[in-house]
Design a protein around this motif. Structure first.
Motif, PDB file in Angstrom:
ATOM      1  N   LEU A   1       0.838  -1.201  -0.051  1.00  0.00           N
ATOM      2  CA  LEU A   1       0.014   0.014   0.050  1.00  0.00           C
ATOM      3  C   LEU A   1       0.922   1.151   0.050  1.00  0.00           C
ATOM      4  N   TRP A   2       1.864   1.335   0.819  1.00  0.00           N
ATOM      5  CA  TRP A   2       2.853   2.482   0.945  1.00  0.00           C
ATOM      6  C   TRP A   2       3.523   2.566  -0.376  1.00  0.00           C
ATOM      7  N   ALA A   3       3.915   1.375  -0.975  1.00  0.00           N
ATOM      8  CA  ALA A   3       4.811   1.570  -2.196  1.00  0.00           C
ATOM      9  C   ALA A   3       3.790   2.203  -3.493  1.00  0.00           C
TER      10      ALA A   3
ATOM     11  N   VAL B   1      11.022   3.813 -11.594  1.00  0.00           N
ATOM     12  CA  VAL B   1      10.398   4.470 -10.249  1.00  0.00           C
ATOM     13  C   VAL B   1       9.513   3.456  -9.570  1.00  0.00           C
ATOM     14  N   PRO B   2       8.596   2.587 -10.135  1.00  0.00           N
ATOM     15  CA  PRO B   2       7.845   1.969  -9.181  1.00  0.00           C
ATOM     16  C   PRO B   2       8.614   0.710  -8.355  1.00  0.00           C
ATOM     17  N   LEU B   3       9.640   0.438  -9.035  1.00  0.00           N
ATOM     18  CA  LEU B   3      10.552  -0.644  -8.358  1.00  0.00           C
ATOM     19  C   LEU B   3      11.377   0.221  -7.236  1.00  0.00           C
ATOM     20  N   TRP B   4      11.739   1.258  -7.438  1.00  0.00           N
ATOM     21  CA  TRP B   4      12.051   1.931  -6.249  1.00  0.00           C
ATOM     22  C   TRP B   4      11.317   2.115  -5.251  1.00  0.00           C
ATOM     23  N   THR B   5       9.895   2.509  -5.525  1.00  0.00           N
ATOM     24  CA  THR B   5       8.925   3.111  -4.472  1.00  0.00           C
ATOM     25  C   THR B   5       8.471   1.781  -3.717  1.00  0.00           C
ATOM     26  N   VAL B   6       8.837   0.508  -4.288  1.00  0.00           N
ATOM     27  CA  VAL B   6       8.402  -0.964  -3.760  1.00  0.00           C
ATOM     28  C   VAL B   6       9.367  -0.781  -2.555  1.00  0.00           C
ATOM     29  N   LEU B   7      10.444  -0.662  -2.756  1.00  0.00           N
ATOM     30  CA  LEU B   7      11.624  -0.430  -1.629  1.00  0.00           C
ATOM     31  C   LEU B   7      11.164   0.185  -0.777  1.00  0.00           C
ATOM     32  N   ALA B   8      10.962   1.737  -1.070  1.00  0.00           N
ATOM     33  CA  ALA B   8      10.656   2.695  -0.173  1.00  0.00           C
ATOM     34  C   ALA B   8       9.270   2.328   0.748  1.00  0.00           C
ATOM     35  N   GLY B   9       8.471   1.488   0.187  1.00  0.00           N
ATOM     36  CA  GLY B   9       7.171   1.045   0.741  1.00  0.00           C
ATOM     37  C   GLY B   9       7.620   0.210   1.774  1.00  0.00           C
TER      38      GLY B   9
ATOM     39  N   ARG C   1       7.475   1.593  15.264  1.00  0.00           N
ATOM     40  CA  ARG C   1       5.930   1.493  15.313  1.00  0.00           C
ATOM     41  C   ARG C   1       5.291   1.902  14.035  1.00  0.00           C
ATOM     42  N   PRO C   2       5.367   1.225  13.111  1.00  0.00           N
ATOM     43  CA  PRO C   2       4.957   1.495  11.760  1.00  0.00           C
ATOM     44  C   PRO C   2       3.348   1.660  11.498  1.00  0.00           C
ATOM     45  N   ARG C   3       2.735   1.280  12.554  1.00  0.00           N
ATOM     46  CA  ARG C   3       1.424   1.397  12.516  1.00  0.00           C
ATOM     47  C   ARG C   3       0.953   3.019  12.293  1.00  0.00           C
ATOM     48  N   TRP C   4       1.775   3.736  13.161  1.00  0.00           N
ATOM     49  CA  TRP C   4       1.743   5.299  13.344  1.00  0.00           C
ATOM     50  C   TRP C   4       2.785   5.973  12.422  1.00  0.00           C
ATOM     51  N   THR C   5       4.022   5.606  12.220  1.00  0.00           N
ATOM     52  CA  THR C   5       4.933   6.289  11.877  1.00  0.00           C
ATOM     53  C   THR C   5       4.872   6.095  10.379  1.00  0.00           C
ATOM     54  N   ALA C   6       4.579   5.028   9.506  1.00  0.00           N
ATOM     55  CA  ALA C   6       4.380   4.861   8.326  1.00  0.00           C
ATOM     56  C   ALA C   6       3.318   5.924   7.667  1.00  0.00           C
ATOM     57  N   PRO C   7       2.237   5.726   8.378  1.00  0.00           N
ATOM     58  CA  PRO C   7       0.959   6.850   7.439  1.00  0.00           C
ATOM     59  C   PRO C   7       1.843   8.270   7.893  1.00  0.00           C
ATOM     60  N   ALA C   8       2.530   8.544   8.807  1.00  0.00           N
ATOM     61  CA  ALA C   8       3.074   9.698   9.159  1.00  0.00           C
ATOM     62  C   ALA C   8       4.383  10.162   7.940  1.00  0.00           C
ATOM     63  N   ALA C   9       5.035   9.210   7.651  1.00  0.00           N
ATOM     64  CA  ALA C   9       6.059   9.364   6.642  1.00  0.00           C
ATOM     65  C   ALA C   9       5.332   9.668   5.249  1.00  0.00           C
ATOM     66  N   LEU C  10       4.250   9.044   5.005  1.00  0.00           N
ATOM     67  CA  LEU C  10       3.481   9.151   3.805  1.00  0.00           C
ATOM     68  C   LEU C  10       2.879  10.630   3.668  1.00  0.00           C
ATOM     69  N   VAL C  11       2.425  11.309   5.004  1.00  0.00           N
ATOM     70  CA  VAL C  11       1.970  12.633   4.950  1.00  0.00           C
ATOM     71  C   VAL C  11       3.225  13.564   4.524  1.00  0.00           C
ATOM     72  N   VAL C  12       4.410  13.190   5.229  1.00  0.00           N
ATOM     73  CA  VAL C  12       5.505  13.888   4.986  1.00  0.00           C
ATOM     74  C   VAL C  12       5.859  14.007   3.625  1.00  0.00           C
ATOM     75  N   VAL C  13       5.666  13.042   3.055  1.00  0.00           N
ATOM     76  CA  VAL C  13       6.303  12.838   1.627  1.00  0.00           C
ATOM     77  C   VAL C  13       5.179  13.521   0.671  1.00  0.00           C
ATOM     78  N   ALA C  14       3.920  13.423   1.204  1.00  0.00           N
ATOM     79  CA  ALA C  14       2.818  13.931   0.224  1.00  0.00           C
ATOM     80  C   ALA C  14       2.914  15.859   0.497  1.00  0.00           C
ATOM     81  N   ALA C  15       3.239  16.127   1.597  1.00  0.00           N
ATOM     82  CA  ALA C  15       3.577  17.655   1.940  1.00  0.00           C
ATOM     83  C   ALA C  15       4.964  18.122   1.097  1.00  0.00           C
ATOM     84  N   LEU C  16       6.020  17.310   1.010  1.00  0.00           N
ATOM     85  CA  LEU C  16       7.081  17.486   0.036  1.00  0.00           C
ATOM     86  C   LEU C  16       6.720  17.559  -1.343  1.00  0.00           C
TER      87      LEU C  16
END
Length: 478
Positions: A111-113, A306-314, A322-337
């Protein structure tokens, strides 16, 4: 109840919907640039004319042109319609990226990827472009997903089932190569996956690759024959070109750094360390190939990595503490950037700095029957000034191209031939619109000297107007 429904949502659906929303947002706003104008020129021809073109130039884009020919015949050729297949393909690629990430690293990592892929500004750029790169990216992810599926096959699969699965993988490779031959560099990543996940599957990989290359061999031969003309402008890269390419693949340094950080975090996991070379092997392969006669070192040719790269980033997002909280937070940071870059990619001038539409409006507003035009060509012919004006000018106001001796369609080419002796091609047009690149005090300055002399001898410049990137001079017969 709502939470349970969300948990049952397919992992591919949110990334696909996000990519679809972003791709169709202001899809028709950016002005077409020269490659998109070439697409319009090719796909607006009859099938016979298109076949003639592909026998002379751009054969490697033939599959895409043929598809878009049928698409535009039904839906028209507005900018949004020309680009819609790319937007749909990028949405498919986002969903497939999530599915690939799920198969490799689990559902949430997938999902994150997929979401990270949809947020990359360069991905949006090519989701809103009438070229094949969005489709190529989807085809590469499909081929990679199918390969991993085969490598992770169940023991109870029959030999016949395995052959069919490998045949499906070969079909995905054929689709990839038919859309863009450079994307076959992904085979380096696929070989790595076979060697690290299921080494005894190398025979299946070899057979599928040989079959795909055999099917693609006519295109490979044609592409090789035409490469001297089509890609001779690409510079041979040196080692210092790698950082620039890594940036260009996202069009944003903050996103590049964020994805690299998440990739490093992913390496806490053994499977991620084993996967680490996958996004970068095709880039290295293209760099090596570019040291030969022809260079292929262009970021849009490598968008499929790029998708091969984001699979690794995901996977990295899911390996945060604590990925249940930090992973969505990381997605929010990336979206803001990503937000500034995403906004820039959908801007009016994100594809070109040449205001074809503004120039066409000036001509249309003052159009008179019998008007002709002289667009700047010469060394600037590859920038498609004539196509840009023709595309945005209403059909009823189309102008005779004064010095055009043989149109591009008649030449089975993307560019026409001009009169060798311009003075002999003047046909008594009462007024002539001269359109050149840049802003100049002399409306004729961008034209070859023989054309300037012929026009000055018979016409007087009565008006000069400017739009972004262009000078328009109106000439009246003496």
């Amino acid at each position: 109840m709502l939470l349970q429904r969300l948990r049952r949502t397919p992992v591919w659906l949110p990334p696909a919907l996000l990519a679809l929303l972003l791709g169709f947002w202001h899809l028709g706003r950016p002005l077409l640039w020269r490659d998109e104008l070439a697409t319009w020129s090719a796909t607006s021809r009859s099938l016979g004319q298109l076949w003639g073109l592909l026998g002379n130039v751009d054969a490697v884009s033939g599959a895409y042109y043929l598809f878009l020919h049928g698409w535009t015949a039904v839906l028209g050729d507005s900018p949004a319609v020309l680009r819609a297949p790319s937007a749909l393909a990028i949405a498919l690629a986002a969903g497939l990226t999530a599915a690939l990430g799920r198969r490799l690293f689990g559902a949430r990592a997938g999902l994150w990827a997929g979401l990270l892929f949809a947020l990359v500004p360069a991905v949006l750029r090519y989701a809103q472009e009438a070229r094949s790169y969005g489709m190529v990216t989807a085809a590469v992810v499909l081929a990679t997903w199918q390969l991993v599926r085969v490598l992770d096959c169940q023991p109870e699969w029959s030999r016949r089932r395995m052959r069919l699965e490998w045949l499906g993988y070969a079909g995905a490779l054929v689709l990839t190569g038919a859309l863009h031959l450079v994307a076959l560099a992904v085979l380096t990543s696929h070989l790595w996956l076979v060697l690290t996940r299921r080494r005894r599957a190398w025979r299946g990989l070899l057979a599928a690759t040989v079959l795909a290359l055999a099917v693609l061999s006519p295109l490979l031969i044609a592409g090789r024959a035409e490469s001297g003309r089509q890609i001779n402008w690409i510079q041979r890269p040196n080692l210092l070109a790698f950082p620039g390419m890594v940036h260009d693949l996202t069009s944003s340094w903050p996103i590049t750094i964020a994805l690299l950080v998440l990739a490093v975090v992913a390496c806490r996991q053994r499977d991620a360390r084993r996967y680490l070379p996958v996004p970068f092997l095709p880039i290295v392969a293209v760099w090596i190939a570019s040291q030969g006669t022809n260079s292929y070192w262009v970021e849009r040719y490598l968008l499929f990595t790029v998708p091969l790269w984001t699979v690794l980033a995901g996977a990295g997002a899911e390996n945060l503490p604590r990925p249940r909280w930090t992973a969505p937070a990381a997605l929010v940071v990336v979206a803001a950037l990503a937000l500034p870059g995403l906004k820039d990619q959908s801007g009016l001038w994100s594809h070109t700095g040449t205001d074809w539409r503004g120039a066409a409006r000036i001509v249309s507003a003052d159009h008179r029957p019998g008007d002709a035009m002289v667009p700047e060509r010469g060394g600037a012919a590859v920038y498609m000034l004539d196509l840009g004006i023709d595309y945005y000018l209403p059909a009823k106001d189309r102008l005779k191209d004064l010095f055009l001796a043989k149109p591009a369609v008649a030449r089975d080419d993307l560019m026409g031939t001009e009169c060798a002796v311009p003075a002999s091609c003047l046909n008594g047009a009462p007024r002539v619109w001269v359109i050149t690149f840049g802003h100049a005090h002399d409306a004729l300055a961008g034209l070859p000297l023989p054309q300037q002399r012929a026009l000055r001898a018979h016409y007087t410049v009565t008006e000069i107007k400017y739009v972004k990137g262009l000078t328009l001079g109106l000439l009246v017969e003496r």
